[in-house]
Design a protein around this motif. Structure first.
Motif, PDB file in Angstrom:
ATOM      1  N   LYS A  63     -49.342  13.248  12.523  1.00  0.00           N
ATOM      2  CA  LYS A  63     -50.567  13.505  11.753  1.00  0.00           C
ATOM      3  C   LYS A  63     -50.596  12.498  10.614  1.00  0.00           C
ATOM      4  CE  LYS A  63     -54.223  16.148  10.764  1.00  0.00           C
ATOM      5  NZ  LYS A  63     -55.393  16.207  11.661  1.00  0.00           N
ATOM      6  N   ALA A  64     -51.555  11.585  10.642  1.00  0.00           N
ATOM      7  CA  ALA A  64     -51.624  10.499   9.667  1.00  0.00           C
ATOM      8  C   ALA A  64     -51.830  11.050   8.256  1.00  0.00           C
ATOM      9  CB  ALA A  64     -52.767   9.556  10.038  1.00  0.00           C
ATOM     10  N   PRO A  65     -51.504  10.268   7.235  1.00  0.00           N
ATOM     11  CA  PRO A  65     -51.625  10.741   5.841  1.00  0.00           C
ATOM     12  C   PRO A  65     -52.985  11.340   5.522  1.00  0.00           C
ATOM     13  CG  PRO A  65     -50.446   8.665   5.899  1.00  0.00           C
ATOM     14  CD  PRO A  65     -50.929   8.909   7.297  1.00  0.00           C
ATOM     15  N   PHE A  66     -52.947  12.467   4.796  1.00  0.00           N
ATOM     16  CA  PHE A  66     -54.177  13.177   4.452  1.00  0.00           C
ATOM     17  C   PHE A  66     -54.028  13.861   3.106  1.00  0.00           C
ATOM     18  CE2 PHE A  66     -51.437  16.018   6.849  1.00  0.00           C
ATOM     19  CZ  PHE A  66     -51.497  17.228   6.159  1.00  0.00           C
ATOM     20  N   HIS A  67     -55.159  14.037   2.424  1.00  0.00           N
ATOM     21  CA  HIS A  67     -55.219  14.890   1.240  1.00  0.00           C
ATOM     22  C   HIS A  67     -55.443  16.321   1.713  1.00  0.00           C
ATOM     23  CE1 HIS A  67     -55.389  11.626  -1.697  1.00  0.00           C
ATOM     24  NE2 HIS A  67     -56.226  11.002  -0.884  1.00  0.00           N
ATOM     25  N   LEU A  68     -54.890  17.283   0.989  1.00  0.00           N
ATOM     26  CA  LEU A  68     -55.095  18.676   1.347  1.00  0.00           C
ATOM     27  C   LEU A  68     -56.545  19.093   1.124  1.00  0.00           C
ATOM     28  CD1 LEU A  68     -52.050  20.724   0.006  1.00  0.00           C
ATOM     29  CD2 LEU A  68     -52.679  20.316   2.394  1.00  0.00           C
ATOM     30  N   ASN A  69     -57.056  19.885   2.038  1.00  0.00           N
ATOM     31  CA  ASN A  69     -58.366  20.489   1.864  1.00  0.00           C
ATOM     32  C   ASN A  69     -58.365  21.322   0.584  1.00  0.00           C
ATOM     33  OD1 ASN A  69     -60.996  21.104   2.533  1.00  0.00           O
ATOM     34  ND2 ASN A  69     -60.481  21.613   4.663  1.00  0.00           N
ATOM     35  N   HIS A  70     -59.532  21.458  -0.042  1.00  0.00           N
ATOM     36  CA  HIS A  70     -59.608  22.100  -1.358  1.00  0.00           C
ATOM     37  C   HIS A  70     -59.140  23.547  -1.350  1.00  0.00           C
ATOM     38  CE1 HIS A  70     -63.201  24.560  -0.481  1.00  0.00           C
ATOM     39  NE2 HIS A  70     -63.521  23.567   0.332  1.00  0.00           N
ATOM     40  N   ALA A 120     -47.939  15.075  19.828  1.00  0.00           N
ATOM     41  CA  ALA A 120     -48.836  14.419  18.880  1.00  0.00           C
ATOM     42  C   ALA A 120     -50.213  15.075  18.890  1.00  0.00           C
ATOM     43  CB  ALA A 120     -48.948  12.937  19.218  1.00  0.00           C
ATOM     44  N   ALA A 121     -50.756  15.354  20.074  1.00  0.00           N
ATOM     45  CA  ALA A 121     -52.072  15.981  20.158  1.00  0.00           C
ATOM     46  C   ALA A 121     -52.047  17.382  19.551  1.00  0.00           C
ATOM     47  CB  ALA A 121     -52.536  16.033  21.611  1.00  0.00           C
ATOM     48  N   ALA A 122     -50.976  18.120  19.810  1.00  0.00           N
ATOM     49  CA  ALA A 122     -50.875  19.485  19.284  1.00  0.00           C
ATOM     50  C   ALA A 122     -50.814  19.479  17.756  1.00  0.00           C
ATOM     51  CB  ALA A 122     -49.644  20.176  19.861  1.00  0.00           C
ATOM     52  N   VAL A 123     -50.055  18.551  17.174  1.00  0.00           N
ATOM     53  CA  VAL A 123     -49.941  18.473  15.713  1.00  0.00           C
ATOM     54  C   VAL A 123     -51.285  18.103  15.099  1.00  0.00           C
ATOM     55  CG1 VAL A 123     -48.896  17.165  13.824  1.00  0.00           C
ATOM     56  CG2 VAL A 123     -47.465  17.996  15.691  1.00  0.00           C
ATOM     57  N   VAL A 124     -51.969  17.116  15.688  1.00  0.00           N
ATOM     58  CA  VAL A 124     -53.275  16.695  15.165  1.00  0.00           C
ATOM     59  C   VAL A 124     -54.247  17.874  15.123  1.00  0.00           C
ATOM     60  CG1 VAL A 124     -55.330  15.327  15.710  1.00  0.00           C
ATOM     61  CG2 VAL A 124     -53.074  14.256  15.759  1.00  0.00           C
ATOM     62  N   PRO A 161     -58.074   6.934  13.874  1.00  0.00           N
ATOM     63  CA  PRO A 161     -58.590   6.441  15.160  1.00  0.00           C
ATOM     64  C   PRO A 161     -57.617   6.530  16.320  1.00  0.00           C
ATOM     65  CG  PRO A 161     -58.154   4.606  13.648  1.00  0.00           C
ATOM     66  CD  PRO A 161     -57.944   5.869  12.863  1.00  0.00           C
ATOM     67  N   TYR A 162     -56.310   6.499  16.017  1.00  0.00           N
ATOM     68  CA  TYR A 162     -55.332   6.366  17.102  1.00  0.00           C
ATOM     69  C   TYR A 162     -54.659   7.691  17.416  1.00  0.00           C
ATOM     70  CZ  TYR A 162     -56.346   1.594  15.819  1.00  0.00           C
ATOM     71  OH  TYR A 162     -57.012   0.427  15.530  1.00  0.00           O
ATOM     72  N   VAL A 163     -55.469   8.627  17.883  1.00  0.00           N
ATOM     73  CA  VAL A 163     -54.977   9.946  18.282  1.00  0.00           C
ATOM     74  C   VAL A 163     -55.503  10.268  19.679  1.00  0.00           C
ATOM     75  CG1 VAL A 163     -54.822  10.786  15.899  1.00  0.00           C
ATOM     76  CG2 VAL A 163     -56.941  11.121  17.186  1.00  0.00           C
ATOM     77  N   MET A 164     -55.016  11.379  20.232  1.00  0.00           N
ATOM     78  CA  MET A 164     -55.415  11.831  21.570  1.00  0.00           C
ATOM     79  C   MET A 164     -55.190  10.710  22.592  1.00  0.00           C
ATOM     80  SD  MET A 164     -55.913  14.782  20.662  1.00  0.00           S
ATOM     81  CE  MET A 164     -56.351  15.795  19.281  1.00  0.00           C
ATOM     82  N   ASP A 165     -56.191  10.309  23.334  1.00  0.00           N
ATOM     83  CA  ASP A 165     -55.994   9.285  24.369  1.00  0.00           C
ATOM     84  C   ASP A 165     -55.635   7.922  23.796  1.00  0.00           C
ATOM     85  OD1 ASP A 165     -56.539  11.160  26.293  1.00  0.00           O
ATOM     86  OD2 ASP A 165     -58.602  10.518  26.643  1.00  0.00           O
ATOM     87  N   GLU A 166     -55.894   7.724  22.507  1.00  0.00           N
ATOM     88  CA  GLU A 166     -55.585   6.443  21.864  1.00  0.00           C
ATOM     89  C   GLU A 166     -54.188   6.420  21.245  1.00  0.00           C
ATOM     90  OE1 GLU A 166     -57.459   3.776  21.905  1.00  0.00           O
ATOM     91  OE2 GLU A 166     -59.201   4.691  22.886  1.00  0.00           O
TER      92      GLU A 166
END
Length: 235
Positions: A63-70, A120-124, A161-166
């Motif tokens: 799961k690529a870097p992200f800010h936490l939802n509010h 990877a797909a499950a984590v995303v 962009p690079y998740v699931m089939d990518e």
């Protein structure tokens, strides 16, 4: 603060230690590590070519870097990561190899490993609710005009962009290189990592990484073992 869910081997693993030396930083302690002496590539060259991946540390992105939802908290993310990891069974990557991906090098599976793609797909999907929507500036930094239709759709749906089939599992070891440097860098990587790539790599944990402020190096916050607790205790 940004969070990321990655795979990285345990702190004492031989591959972790070799990667820390190559990149020049331990992703666990955050401390600098001396680069190796490798024939054909000077230490200053290794330092230059590893500047970009050094900040992110030795890892494979799930799961690529992200800010936490509010409406989410770090405590809630940790609880869910612990719970989710416990639902997964550990597995092995039969073998990793040094591979070139475009203009950079990393460690990639020598053969297909469907378990990696599933993980990877499950984590995303599982943790997308914890991710704050991308800002327009964050979208622009992904160079959307250079993405395929599938990658563009992933960027807007999943924040990367690079998740699931990518998705392509890789553990980055260099930044972008000029073609003239490919041969020497590949030879140096082979000399440094080859002795460690004969054995399978166990995927037995999910790692939460943190970037404590913009531009700060990413560091392991916590490891979350895969598999049921009862099964681990018996083992």
């Amino acid at each position: 603060m940004r969070y990321a869910i990655y795979f990285t081997p345990p702190s004492g693993d031989a591959l972790t230690l070799a990667a820390a030396s190559w990149l020049g930083r331990s992703v666990y302690s955050g401390e600098p590590v001396e680069h190796p002496a490798v024939r054909g590539l000077g230490i200053h060259e290794i330092a230059f070519h590893t500047a970009l991946p050094r900040r992110y540390g030795f890892h494979a992105t799930l799961k690529a870097p992200f800010h936490l939802n509010h409406d989410c908290s770090e405590a809630a993310l940790l609880r869910e990561l612990m719970r989710f990891a416990g639902t997964l069974e550990p597995f092995e990557i039969p073998r990793l190899e040094v591979g070139r991906l475009g203009d950079f090098y990393g460690l990639t599976p020598a053969t297909s490993c469907p378990a990696l793609d599933y993980l990877a797909a499950a984590v995303v999907q599982e943790f997308d609710g914890y991710r704050a929507p991308l800002t327009e500036a964050e979208i622009e930094r992904r160079n959307p005009d250079g993405l395929s239709a599938s990658q563009f759709a992933n960027l807007h749906r999943w924040g990367h962009p690079y998740v699931m089939d990518e998705f392509r599992f890789h553990m980055t070891l260099t930044g972008p290189l000029l073609a003239r440097d490919f041969g020497r860098v590949e030879a140096a990587l082979g000399a440094h990592f080859a002795p460690l790539l004969e054995e399978p790599v166990e995927v037995a944990n999910l790692a939460l990484f943190v970037e404590r402020e913009p531009g700060a190096p990413f560091q392991v916050h916590s490891l979350h073992p895969m598999g049921r607790v009862a099964a681990r205790k018996i083992a």
